[in-house]
Design a protein around this motif. Structure first.
Motif, PDB file in Angstrom:
ATOM      1  N   PHE A   1       0.825  -1.197   0.000  1.00 23.37           N
ATOM      2  CA  PHE A   1       0.000   0.000   0.000  1.00 23.37           C
ATOM      3  C   PHE A   1       0.865   1.255   0.000  1.00 23.37           C
ATOM      4  O   PHE A   1       0.608   2.203  -0.726  1.00 23.37           O
ATOM      5  CB  PHE A   1      -0.912  -0.005   1.222  1.00 23.37           C
ATOM      6  CG  PHE A   1      -1.769   1.229   1.320  1.00 23.37           C
ATOM      7  CD1 PHE A   1      -2.816   1.419   0.432  1.00 23.37           C
ATOM      8  CD2 PHE A   1      -1.521   2.197   2.283  1.00 23.37           C
ATOM      9  CE1 PHE A   1      -3.608   2.553   0.505  1.00 23.37           C
ATOM     10  CE2 PHE A   1      -2.311   3.329   2.363  1.00 23.37           C
ATOM     11  CZ  PHE A   1      -3.351   3.505   1.475  1.00 23.37           C
TER      12      PHE A   1
ATOM     13  N   ALA B   1       0.612   3.391  -8.131  1.00 23.85           N
ATOM     14  CA  ALA B   1      -0.739   3.535  -8.678  1.00 23.85           C
ATOM     15  C   ALA B   1      -0.690   3.831 -10.172  1.00 23.85           C
ATOM     16  O   ALA B   1      -1.401   3.213 -10.961  1.00 23.85           O
ATOM     17  CB  ALA B   1      -1.481   4.648  -7.947  1.00 23.85           C
TER      18      ALA B   1
ATOM     19  N   LEU C   1       0.161   4.469  -4.332  1.00 26.51           N
ATOM     20  CA  LEU C   1      -1.201   4.384  -3.801  1.00 26.51           C
ATOM     21  C   LEU C   1      -1.336   5.225  -2.534  1.00 26.51           C
ATOM     22  O   LEU C   1      -2.371   5.835  -2.290  1.00 26.51           O
ATOM     23  CB  LEU C   1      -1.552   2.921  -3.494  1.00 26.51           C
ATOM     24  CG  LEU C   1      -1.825   2.028  -4.699  1.00 26.51           C
ATOM     25  CD1 LEU C   1      -1.833   0.567  -4.264  1.00 26.51           C
ATOM     26  CD2 LEU C   1      -3.150   2.394  -5.355  1.00 26.51           C
TER      27      LEU C   1
ATOM     28  N   TYR D   1      -3.981   8.176  -1.790  1.00 27.32           N
ATOM     29  CA  TYR D   1      -4.865   8.146  -0.627  1.00 27.32           C
ATOM     30  C   TYR D   1      -4.697   9.425   0.204  1.00 27.32           C
ATOM     31  O   TYR D   1      -5.683   9.999   0.685  1.00 27.32           O
ATOM     32  CB  TYR D   1      -4.543   6.913   0.227  1.00 27.32           C
ATOM     33  CG  TYR D   1      -5.348   6.831   1.501  1.00 27.32           C
ATOM     34  CD1 TYR D   1      -6.676   6.391   1.480  1.00 27.32           C
ATOM     35  CD2 TYR D   1      -4.794   7.194   2.727  1.00 27.32           C
ATOM     36  CE1 TYR D   1      -7.424   6.328   2.649  1.00 27.32           C
ATOM     37  CE2 TYR D   1      -5.528   7.128   3.901  1.00 27.32           C
ATOM     38  CZ  TYR D   1      -6.841   6.688   3.855  1.00 27.32           C
ATOM     39  OH  TYR D   1      -7.581   6.634   5.010  1.00 27.32           O
TER      40      TYR D   1
ATOM     41  N   MET E   1      -6.545  12.251  -1.484  1.00 30.41           N
ATOM     42  CA  MET E   1      -7.985  12.041  -1.351  1.00 30.41           C
ATOM     43  C   MET E   1      -8.479  12.472   0.025  1.00 30.41           C
ATOM     44  O   MET E   1      -9.501  13.153   0.155  1.00 30.41           O
ATOM     45  CB  MET E   1      -8.328  10.569  -1.591  1.00 30.41           C
ATOM     46  CG  MET E   1      -8.235  10.114  -3.026  1.00 30.41           C
ATOM     47  SD  MET E   1      -8.426   8.313  -3.179  1.00 30.41           S
ATOM     48  CE  MET E   1     -10.083   8.058  -2.526  1.00 30.41           C
ATOM     49  N   GLN E   2      -7.734  12.084   1.064  1.00 33.71           N
ATOM     50  CA  GLN E   2      -8.120  12.411   2.428  1.00 33.71           C
ATOM     51  C   GLN E   2      -7.882  13.883   2.751  1.00 33.71           C
ATOM     52  O   GLN E   2      -8.734  14.549   3.341  1.00 33.71           O
ATOM     53  CB  GLN E   2      -7.340  11.526   3.422  1.00 33.71           C
ATOM     54  CG  GLN E   2      -7.677  10.052   3.340  1.00 33.71           C
ATOM     55  CD  GLN E   2      -9.129   9.767   3.657  1.00 33.71           C
ATOM     56  OE1 GLN E   2      -9.636  10.194   4.688  1.00 33.71           O
ATOM     57  NE2 GLN E   2      -9.802   9.060   2.773  1.00 33.71           N
TER      58      GLN E   2
ATOM     59  N   SER F   1     -12.458  13.044  -4.867  1.00 30.32           N
ATOM     60  CA  SER F   1     -12.612  11.678  -5.362  1.00 30.32           C
ATOM     61  C   SER F   1     -11.263  11.131  -5.826  1.00 30.32           C
ATOM     62  O   SER F   1     -10.288  11.879  -5.971  1.00 30.32           O
ATOM     63  CB  SER F   1     -13.596  11.647  -6.535  1.00 30.32           C
ATOM     64  OG  SER F   1     -13.030  12.316  -7.653  1.00 30.32           O
ATOM     65  N   ARG F   2     -11.221   9.832  -6.086  1.00 27.74           N
ATOM     66  CA  ARG F   2      -9.992   9.185  -6.544  1.00 27.74           C
ATOM     67  C   ARG F   2      -9.523   9.793  -7.874  1.00 27.74           C
ATOM     68  O   ARG F   2      -8.343  10.050  -8.080  1.00 27.74           O
ATOM     69  CB  ARG F   2     -10.249   7.681  -6.693  1.00 27.74           C
ATOM     70  CG  ARG F   2      -9.012   6.867  -7.042  1.00 27.74           C
ATOM     71  CD  ARG F   2      -9.307   5.389  -6.985  1.00 27.74           C
ATOM     72  NE  ARG F   2      -9.183   4.880  -5.616  1.00 27.74           N
ATOM     73  CZ  ARG F   2     -10.202   4.641  -4.815  1.00 27.74           C
ATOM     74  NH1 ARG F   2     -11.438   4.866  -5.210  1.00 27.74           N
ATOM     75  NH2 ARG F   2     -10.003   4.179  -3.588  1.00 27.74           N
ATOM     76  N   GLU F   3     -10.469  10.059  -8.777  1.00 30.21           N
ATOM     77  CA  GLU F   3     -10.118  10.623 -10.090  1.00 30.21           C
ATOM     78  C   GLU F   3      -9.587  12.054  -9.955  1.00 30.21           C
ATOM     79  O   GLU F   3      -8.625  12.435 -10.627  1.00 30.21           O
ATOM     80  CB  GLU F   3     -11.355  10.610 -11.009  1.00 30.21           C
ATOM     81  CG  GLU F   3     -11.810   9.236 -11.456  1.00 30.21           C
ATOM     82  CD  GLU F   3     -12.445   8.421 -10.320  1.00 30.21           C
ATOM     83  OE1 GLU F   3     -12.949   9.051  -9.342  1.00 30.21           O
ATOM     84  OE2 GLU F   3     -12.425   7.176 -10.407  1.00 30.21           O
TER      85      GLU F   3
ATOM     86  N   ARG G   1      -2.978   0.604 -10.994  1.00 27.32           N
ATOM     87  CA  ARG G   1      -4.127   0.338 -10.121  1.00 27.32           C
ATOM     88  C   ARG G   1      -4.416   1.580  -9.310  1.00 27.32           C
ATOM     89  O   ARG G   1      -3.505   2.333  -8.967  1.00 27.32           O
ATOM     90  CB  ARG G   1      -3.842  -0.848  -9.185  1.00 27.32           C
ATOM     91  CG  ARG G   1      -2.562  -0.700  -8.383  1.00 27.32           C
ATOM     92  CD  ARG G   1      -2.259  -1.883  -7.506  1.00 27.32           C
ATOM     93  NE  ARG G   1      -3.204  -2.020  -6.411  1.00 27.32           N
ATOM     94  CZ  ARG G   1      -2.910  -2.665  -5.271  1.00 27.32           C
ATOM     95  NH1 ARG G   1      -1.729  -3.230  -5.116  1.00 27.32           N
ATOM     96  NH2 ARG G   1      -3.796  -2.755  -4.316  1.00 27.32           N
ATOM     97  N   LEU G   2      -5.677   1.819  -9.001  1.00 22.82           N
ATOM     98  CA  LEU G   2      -6.055   3.001  -8.237  1.00 22.82           C
ATOM     99  C   LEU G   2      -6.674   2.654  -6.893  1.00 22.82           C
ATOM    100  O   LEU G   2      -7.116   3.528  -6.160  1.00 22.82           O
ATOM    101  CB  LEU G   2      -7.034   3.873  -9.048  1.00 22.82           C
ATOM    102  CG  LEU G   2      -6.480   4.460 -10.353  1.00 22.82           C
ATOM    103  CD1 LEU G   2      -7.540   5.275 -11.060  1.00 22.82           C
ATOM    104  CD2 LEU G   2      -5.241   5.313 -10.093  1.00 22.82           C
ATOM    105  N   GLU G   3      -6.667   1.356  -6.556  1.00 26.64           N
ATOM    106  CA  GLU G   3      -7.177   0.961  -5.232  1.00 26.64           C
ATOM    107  C   GLU G   3      -6.616  -0.387  -4.837  1.00 26.64           C
ATOM    108  O   GLU G   3      -5.984  -1.062  -5.647  1.00 26.64           O
ATOM    109  CB  GLU G   3      -8.712   0.913  -5.240  1.00 26.64           C
ATOM    110  CG  GLU G   3      -9.303   0.064  -6.331  1.00 26.64           C
ATOM    111  CD  GLU G   3     -10.826   0.139  -6.318  1.00 26.64           C
ATOM    112  OE1 GLU G   3     -11.451  -0.885  -5.999  1.00 26.64           O
ATOM    113  OE2 GLU G   3     -11.363   1.214  -6.618  1.00 26.64           O
TER     114      GLU G   3
END
Length: 293
Positions: free
Chosen positions: A30, A35, A45, A49, A52-53, A58-60, A291-293
């Motif tokens: 992680f 990503a 990743l 994250y 985002m937080q 959003s992730r995008e 990968r995005l998650e």
């Protein structure tokens, strides 16, 4: 101890060892897991994250912010921009002075918000780097406004250069900046005048712009009715002003407004140049998503 019990115990140890290894690998994946790439530069990743937080997006949207950050870093390297600790200290001094604070007071406020001061310095460093980068980009790609453009802007934005003769304000003051921050950030309708909470004093006042110093007049002029000014440190006390109304009006002559008009036009052009510059870089950037998650 029976052989059967020994075998069971060994199997349990093996299971726990594998579980620990898997958990450790998952955490490592992680933090270090990639990503996506931006022009062959990795973004993890964990970074995704964090944005985002931190930005509550959003992730995008977080991905686009990180792509933009990578493109800025890439251009800073291309222009060979370096930021020294002295430049960071000078910027911190300017930030503090804008609120009539010392750097130590600014630091105390940052820490009170639960933000590591080293992280704040890093953000200030990015801001200084961005200023330098934008200055270099703009210098190479901008055209200065001439007299006819200034006059045209003045004629088209006539109402922008009417100064109210009177401005109604409410002064809020407190011994603690966080108290005023809570007041300023509280949800309310624009037309309402908030009641001062415990620990905050309020005083309504009507000021004549002709009697104010030019800096304060410019500040209040740029604050919309129903909005607050920044929070200032005035002699050890914190204060902010709510602009409740503006009345009367005097037209500023063109010759007096020229400097302000020039600054407005050039700011618009600078923003257009910078946006266009990075839009082009984004259009040709090589983005490889893993990968995005």
């Amino acid at each position: 101890m029976t052989e059967e019990f020994k075998t069971l115990r060994n199997r349990m140890r093996l299971f726990l060892l594998n579980l620990c290894l898997c958990c450790g690998l998952s955490a490592a994946n992680f933090v270090n897991g990639i990503a996506f790439f931006v022009n062959n530069e990795p973004v993890t990743l964990f970074q995704l994250y964090q944005v985002m937080q931190g930005a509550k997006v959003s992730r995008e949207e977080a991905m686009e912010l990180l792509i933009s950050e990578k493109l800025h870093e890439e251009e800073a390297k291309k222009f060979n921009i370096q930021i020294t600790e002295i430049e960071i200290d000078e910027e911190l001094q300017r930030i503090a002075q804008r609120s009539n604070q010392s750097v130590d007071q600014l630091k105390s406020i940052i820490l009170a918000r639960g933000v590591a001061y080293s992280h704040y310095r890093d953000e200030v460093k990015k801001r200084v780097l961005q200023k330098k980068l934008y200055s270099m980009i703009v210098t190479e790609n901008i055209e200065l406004a001439d007299e006819s453009e200034l006059k045209s802007y003045y004629d088209q934005h006539h109402n922008d250069f009417i100064v109210p003769t009177h401005i109604s304000i409410v002064r809020y003051s407190a011994s603690s900046q966080p108290l005023l921050e809570q007041l300023v950030n509280a949800k309310r309708s624009i037309s309402s005048i908030p009641v001062a909470p415990d620990g905050v004093l309020s005083a309504p006042e009507v000021v004549e712009t002709a009697k104010l110093n030019p800096q304060l007049t410019a500040l209040l002029m740029n604050v919309n009715v129903g909005s607050f000014t920044p929070i200032f440190n005035i002699g050890g006390e914190y204060a902010t002003f709510l602009v409740s109304s503006k009345s009367g009006g005097v037209q500023i002559p063109f010759e007096e407004a020229k400097r302000d008009i020039f600054a407005r036009i050039m700011m618009e052009r600078e923003n257009t140049v910078i946006k266009g510059y990075f839009d082009k870089l984004r259009a040709v950037a090589k983005i490889k998503v893993l990968r995005l998650e």
